[in-house]
Scaffold this motif. Structure first.
Motif, PDB file in Angstrom:
ATOM      1  N   VAL A   7       0.842  -1.201   0.000  1.00 48.90           N
ATOM      2  CA  VAL A   7       0.000   0.000   0.000  1.00 48.90           C
ATOM      3  C   VAL A   7       0.876   1.249   0.000  1.00 48.90           C
ATOM      4  O   VAL A   7       0.582   2.220  -0.701  1.00 48.90           O
ATOM      5  CB  VAL A   7      -0.972  -0.018   1.199  1.00 48.90           C
ATOM      6  N   ILE A  10       2.149   1.732  -3.466  1.00 48.70           N
ATOM      7  CA  ILE A  10       1.065   2.154  -4.358  1.00 48.70           C
ATOM      8  C   ILE A  10       0.731   3.624  -4.157  1.00 48.70           C
ATOM      9  O   ILE A  10       0.544   4.367  -5.126  1.00 48.70           O
ATOM     10  CB  ILE A  10      -0.164   1.254  -4.169  1.00 48.70           C
ATOM     11  N   LEU A  61      -6.365   2.558  -8.073  1.00 51.83           N
ATOM     12  CA  LEU A  61      -5.322   2.069  -7.165  1.00 51.83           C
ATOM     13  C   LEU A  61      -5.577   2.467  -5.717  1.00 51.83           C
ATOM     14  O   LEU A  61      -5.385   1.658  -4.804  1.00 51.83           O
ATOM     15  CB  LEU A  61      -3.952   2.567  -7.612  1.00 51.83           C
ATOM     16  N   SER A  65      -6.265  -0.174  -2.706  1.00 53.74           N
ATOM     17  CA  SER A  65      -5.352  -0.220  -1.553  1.00 53.74           C
ATOM     18  C   SER A  65      -6.091   0.065  -0.253  1.00 53.74           C
ATOM     19  O   SER A  65      -5.791  -0.542   0.779  1.00 53.74           O
ATOM     20  CB  SER A  65      -4.189   0.745  -1.748  1.00 53.74           C
ATOM     21  N   THR A  69      -6.383  -2.608   2.761  1.00 53.21           N
ATOM     22  CA  THR A  69      -5.940  -2.198   4.094  1.00 53.21           C
ATOM     23  C   THR A  69      -7.024  -2.451   5.130  1.00 53.21           C
ATOM     24  O   THR A  69      -6.739  -2.927   6.234  1.00 53.21           O
ATOM     25  CB  THR A  69      -5.554  -0.710   4.092  1.00 53.21           C
ATOM     26  N   TRP A 136      -1.490  -3.817  -9.374  1.00 55.59           N
ATOM     27  CA  TRP A 136      -2.769  -4.479  -9.070  1.00 55.59           C
ATOM     28  C   TRP A 136      -2.531  -5.969  -8.776  1.00 55.59           C
ATOM     29  O   TRP A 136      -3.114  -6.522  -7.854  1.00 55.59           O
ATOM     30  CB  TRP A 136      -3.730  -4.302 -10.229  1.00 55.59           C
ATOM     31  N   LEU A 139      -0.957  -6.269  -5.379  1.00 52.94           N
ATOM     32  CA  LEU A 139      -1.933  -6.037  -4.325  1.00 52.94           C
ATOM     33  C   LEU A 139      -2.881  -7.222  -4.171  1.00 52.94           C
ATOM     34  O   LEU A 139      -3.385  -7.490  -3.091  1.00 52.94           O
ATOM     35  CB  LEU A 139      -2.728  -4.769  -4.636  1.00 52.94           C
TER      36      LEU A 139
END
Length: 160
Positions: A7, A10, A61, A65, A69, A136, A139
């Motif tokens: 994160v 990103i 994004l 993220s 999270t 992506w 993540l």
């Protein structure tokens, strides 16, 4: 690597992705370019729509993220399930950007002052779309599967 590291990378990429195209579009420090192009928008002569793709990339994004999270268990799985959609969106952005380059060069001859700024904006948009696809996928990786792979390899090497 953990979700927090992903994160953080990103968010850094999104900040870079917002600043870089803005500088390219505004030709350095001429922020009046935004107002002029917004008021007199012509799809055949303006690159404002190419700059606008930064808003799409940033929202995708940052939204993913934030979701990962807040929900570290189901978040990566949901991001992984939508990888095909993001791939399609990024490929559409790249195709549109290249078509826009053709439109801009066909309708008007680019002056020496406009050409490096426009070409750098187009190159950055294509490269950034590729970066969005890679981030992506990063993540969407399940952190538990990575830790289990590390645990399996250490336990099998200990038996040797």
């Amino acid at each position: 690597m953990g979700i927090n590291v992903a994160v953080g990378c990103i968010v850094s990429f999104v900040l870079l992705d917002v600043v870089n195209p803005t500088v390219h579009y505004a030709h350095g420090s001429q922020l009046s370019t935004f107002a002029e192009d917004a008021l007199n928008f012509n799809i055949l002569q303006s690159a404002l729509d190419i700059w606008g793709t930064v808003l799409l990339r940033a929202s995708l994004l940052l939204g993913a993220s934030l979701g990962v999270t807040w929900n570290k268990v189901d978040g990566p799985q949901r991001v992984a399930k939508s990888t095909s959609l993001i791939l399609l969106i990024c490929l559409i952005v790249i195709t549109y950007t290249l078509a826009k380059l053709l439109m801009l060069t066909k309708v008007r001859t680019l002056s020496i002052n406009d050409q490096p700024w426009l070409l750098s904006l187009i190159c950055w948009t294509c490269a950034s779309s590729l970066g969005v696809m890679l981030l992506w996928r990063w993540l969407g990786k399940d952190p538990e599967s990575e830790s289990s792979l590390i645990g399996d390899s250490s336990s099998s090497s200990g038996r040797g």
